[in-house]
Scaffold this motif. Structure first.
Motif, PDB file in Angstrom:
ATOM      1  N   ASN A  63       1.215  -1.298   0.097  1.00  0.00           N
ATOM      2  CA  ASN A  63       0.322  -0.007   0.074  1.00  0.00           C
ATOM      3  C   ASN A  63       1.192   1.321  -0.128  1.00  0.00           C
ATOM      4  O   ASN A  63       2.245   1.729   0.520  1.00  0.00           O
ATOM      5  N   PHE A  64       0.731   2.033  -0.341  1.00  0.00           N
ATOM      6  CA  PHE A  64       1.134   3.449  -0.695  1.00  0.00           C
ATOM      7  C   PHE A  64       0.848   3.959   0.647  1.00  0.00           C
ATOM      8  O   PHE A  64       2.198   5.526   0.990  1.00  0.00           O
ATOM      9  N   SER A  65       0.394   4.504   1.722  1.00  0.00           N
ATOM     10  CA  SER A  65       0.196   4.776   3.223  1.00  0.00           C
ATOM     11  C   SER A  65       1.255   4.393   3.476  1.00  0.00           C
ATOM     12  O   SER A  65       2.272   5.433   4.136  1.00  0.00           O
ATOM     13  N   ASP A  66       2.086   3.438   3.789  1.00  0.00           N
ATOM     14  CA  ASP A  66       2.911   2.381   3.767  1.00  0.00           C
ATOM     15  C   ASP A  66       4.057   3.322   3.860  1.00  0.00           C
ATOM     16  O   ASP A  66       5.348   3.191   3.833  1.00  0.00           O
TER      17      ASP A  66
ATOM     18  N   ILE B 258      -0.276  10.415   1.328  1.00  0.00           N
ATOM     19  CA  ILE B 258      -0.799   9.568   0.616  1.00  0.00           C
ATOM     20  C   ILE B 258      -1.152   8.306   0.534  1.00  0.00           C
ATOM     21  O   ILE B 258      -0.673   7.866   1.832  1.00  0.00           O
ATOM     22  N   ASN B 259      -2.238   7.880  -0.457  1.00  0.00           N
ATOM     23  CA  ASN B 259      -3.026   6.553   0.561  1.00  0.00           C
ATOM     24  C   ASN B 259      -2.867   5.499  -1.261  1.00  0.00           C
ATOM     25  O   ASN B 259      -2.454   6.007  -2.043  1.00  0.00           O
ATOM     26  N   ASN B 260      -3.763   4.764  -1.635  1.00  0.00           N
ATOM     27  CA  ASN B 260      -3.851   4.119  -2.595  1.00  0.00           C
ATOM     28  C   ASN B 260      -4.790   4.772  -3.593  1.00  0.00           C
ATOM     29  O   ASN B 260      -4.542   4.381  -4.936  1.00  0.00           O
ATOM     30  N   THR B 261      -5.456   5.803  -3.511  1.00  0.00           N
ATOM     31  CA  THR B 261      -5.646   6.509  -4.198  1.00  0.00           C
ATOM     32  C   THR B 261      -5.269   8.014  -4.470  1.00  0.00           C
ATOM     33  O   THR B 261      -5.979   8.963  -5.322  1.00  0.00           O
TER      34      THR B 261
ATOM     35  N   GLN C 124      -7.249  -0.891  -5.992  1.00  0.00           N
ATOM     36  CA  GLN C 124      -6.911  -2.213  -4.260  1.00  0.00           C
ATOM     37  C   GLN C 124      -8.448  -2.598  -4.267  1.00  0.00           C
ATOM     38  O   GLN C 124      -8.955  -2.772  -4.758  1.00  0.00           O
ATOM     39  N   SER C 125      -7.613  -3.470  -3.550  1.00  0.00           N
ATOM     40  CA  SER C 125      -8.523  -4.835  -2.970  1.00  0.00           C
ATOM     41  C   SER C 125      -8.374  -4.601  -1.046  1.00  0.00           C
ATOM     42  O   SER C 125      -7.315  -5.032  -1.046  1.00  0.00           O
ATOM     43  N   GLY C 126      -9.252  -3.807  -0.511  1.00  0.00           N
ATOM     44  CA  GLY C 126      -8.515  -4.098   0.613  1.00  0.00           C
ATOM     45  C   GLY C 126      -8.051  -2.707   0.841  1.00  0.00           C
ATOM     46  O   GLY C 126      -8.755  -1.661  -0.118  1.00  0.00           O
ATOM     47  N   SER C 127      -7.282  -2.743   1.518  1.00  0.00           N
ATOM     48  CA  SER C 127      -6.027  -2.321   1.865  1.00  0.00           C
ATOM     49  C   SER C 127      -5.190  -1.936   0.780  1.00  0.00           C
ATOM     50  O   SER C 127      -3.777  -1.425   0.950  1.00  0.00           O
ATOM     51  N   THR C 128      -5.264  -3.388  -0.183  1.00  0.00           N
ATOM     52  CA  THR C 128      -3.664  -4.180  -0.602  1.00  0.00           C
ATOM     53  C   THR C 128      -4.135  -2.969  -1.572  1.00  0.00           C
ATOM     54  O   THR C 128      -4.804  -3.665  -2.620  1.00  0.00           O
ATOM     55  N   LEU C 129      -2.812  -3.100  -2.194  1.00  0.00           N
ATOM     56  CA  LEU C 129      -2.884  -2.419  -3.969  1.00  0.00           C
ATOM     57  C   LEU C 129      -2.903  -4.064  -4.690  1.00  0.00           C
ATOM     58  O   LEU C 129      -2.436  -5.031  -4.151  1.00  0.00           O
ATOM     59  N   VAL C 130      -3.802  -3.818  -5.855  1.00  0.00           N
ATOM     60  CA  VAL C 130      -3.668  -5.314  -6.954  1.00  0.00           C
ATOM     61  C   VAL C 130      -3.113  -4.535  -8.532  1.00  0.00           C
ATOM     62  O   VAL C 130      -3.280  -3.731  -8.713  1.00  0.00           O
ATOM     63  N   PRO C 131      -2.068  -5.712  -8.864  1.00  0.00           N
ATOM     64  CA  PRO C 131      -1.456  -5.533  -9.866  1.00  0.00           C
ATOM     65  C   PRO C 131      -2.499  -5.032 -11.330  1.00  0.00           C
ATOM     66  O   PRO C 131      -1.990  -4.179 -11.777  1.00  0.00           O
TER      67      PRO C 131
END
Length: 371
Positions: free
Chosen positions: A257-260, A271-274, A303-310
């Protein structure tokens, strides 16, 4: 050459009428060399009369349509043809039964000449004939007519679709004189639409130059900046009045994820996934214009939940503001400052903090080295 029609509405043709069999065989007996001047449905071979009567080959009849819309070379392709019909003096159910039995056949021009379509879906609703064609990725491309393959010349530059009357099926059915009924029917309008997915023959570029779509690449260059652009062109797609298109992306090397990932940058807002989005623009006579008005942002990552997907798909709905049509005679070249049509671009709304990376890295190194 002669043409004849019997009482069951079947058409027969003798390609070489002045021959022993109507097909070109030479007369073996000069004293027995007569042939039907006005045509006939059957013939008795002058060379072998004991074989009895045989019908001449069925004549080819139908109609053709040519359009740039039909240029679909690759991927999974669906072609839909709507024809308004007037004056068909036949019941809808009976006609649909005949259509289901194969009364009409469909062919298109390809690199192999005329390519027959297996299992076209043809239906009639009482006023409109609908022809639906599904072409799998391994089906030959739909291309402009090649005189060398077709052994004739057509006065068109675009691909041709032809709908043929199946004389063999009429001969077998013998329920209604379908050819006669259709010959008195008029077409009041025609509409062709296509849907293609899985196109891979595209022209890709970023601000540094052309990209190879067969290899991994950096769509916004190796150091993405705000307003950095990713260009996508297609000679095949942009020759049509596009109502929509989508670009399927497969990202490599994404963090969870982009937050971490950007936590140490202390960005405001965080910054977050969006956070990373793009604007879509179309090339119109050399000028870049928004695909939508007002402009809309597209999410660059999913993203799926809070996890980025390819995987991610950039969807462009151009039904309200159609894409400009590419009409040049030559094939579309890679994007340059001289390009006029045939491209869309995706512009980054923010950078990826590459310029801040050295200072952030140095700061984190000092923090880790402090006692």
């Amino acid at each position: 050459r002669t043409l004849s029609k019997d009482n069951f509405s079947n058409l027969y043709a003798a390609p070489v009428a002045n021959s022993a069999d109507g097909l070109g065989a030479a007369f073996q007996d000069p004293a027995n060399n007569s042939w039907p001047v006005l045509g006939a449905s059957s013939w008795i071979s002058k060379n072998n009369p004991a074989a009895g009567a045989q019908h001449f080959p069925f004549a080819l009849s139908g109609f053709m349509l040519s359009s740039a819309v039909l240029l679909v070379k690759e991927g999974s392709r669906k072609i839909t043809l709507h024809l308004g019909l007037q004056g068909l003096n036949a019941g809808t159910t009976a006609f649909n039964n005949a259509l289901a039995a194969g009364l009409l056949q469909v062919q298109y021009t390809s690199d192999k000449g005329w390519t027959p379509v297996a299992g076209p879906q043809i239906t009639y609703d009482g006023s409109k004939l609908t022809v639906m064609i599904d072409l799998l990725p391994d089906a030959p491309p739909v291309l402009p007519p090649d005189p060398a393959k077709l052994l004739t010349t057509y006065p068109v530059q675009d691909p041709i679709l032809r709908v043929l009357f199946n004389q063999q099926k009429q001969y077998e059915l013998k329920d209604q004189p379908w050819y006669d009924l259709l010959s008195h029917t008029t077409i009041t309008g025609a509409d062709i639409s296509v849907n293609a997915s899985g196109l891979k023959n595209v022209l890709l570029s970023n601000d540094d130059g052309p990209l190879d779509a067969n290899k991994t690449f950096f769509p916004f260059s190796s150091i993405p900046k705000k307003d950095g652009s990713f260009y996508v062109g297609s000679d095949e797609a942009f020759r049509k009045h596009l109502t929509g298109m989508s670009l399927q992306l497969e990202w490599e090397g994404l963090p969870d994820n982009f937050s971490d990932h950007y936590k140490a940058y202390n960005a405001n807002p965080p910054i977050n996934n969006t956070s990373f989005t793009v604007k879509a623009e179309k090339l119109d006579n050399g000028q870049w214009k928004p695909v939508w008005d007002p402009a809309q942002d597209l999410q660059l990552f999913q993203q799926s939940g809070s996890t980025l997907v390819p995987g991610n798909t950039l969807q462009l709905d151009a039904s309200a503001m159609p894409m400009p049509v590419l009409r040049q005679a030559t094939a579309l070249a890679p994007y340059s400052s001289g390009s006029l049509y045939g491209f869309v671009r995706f512009k980054l709304n923010r950078h990826f903090y590459h310029q801040e990376y050295p200072s952030i890295l140095a700061l984190q190194t000092l923090l880790l080295s402090s006692p």
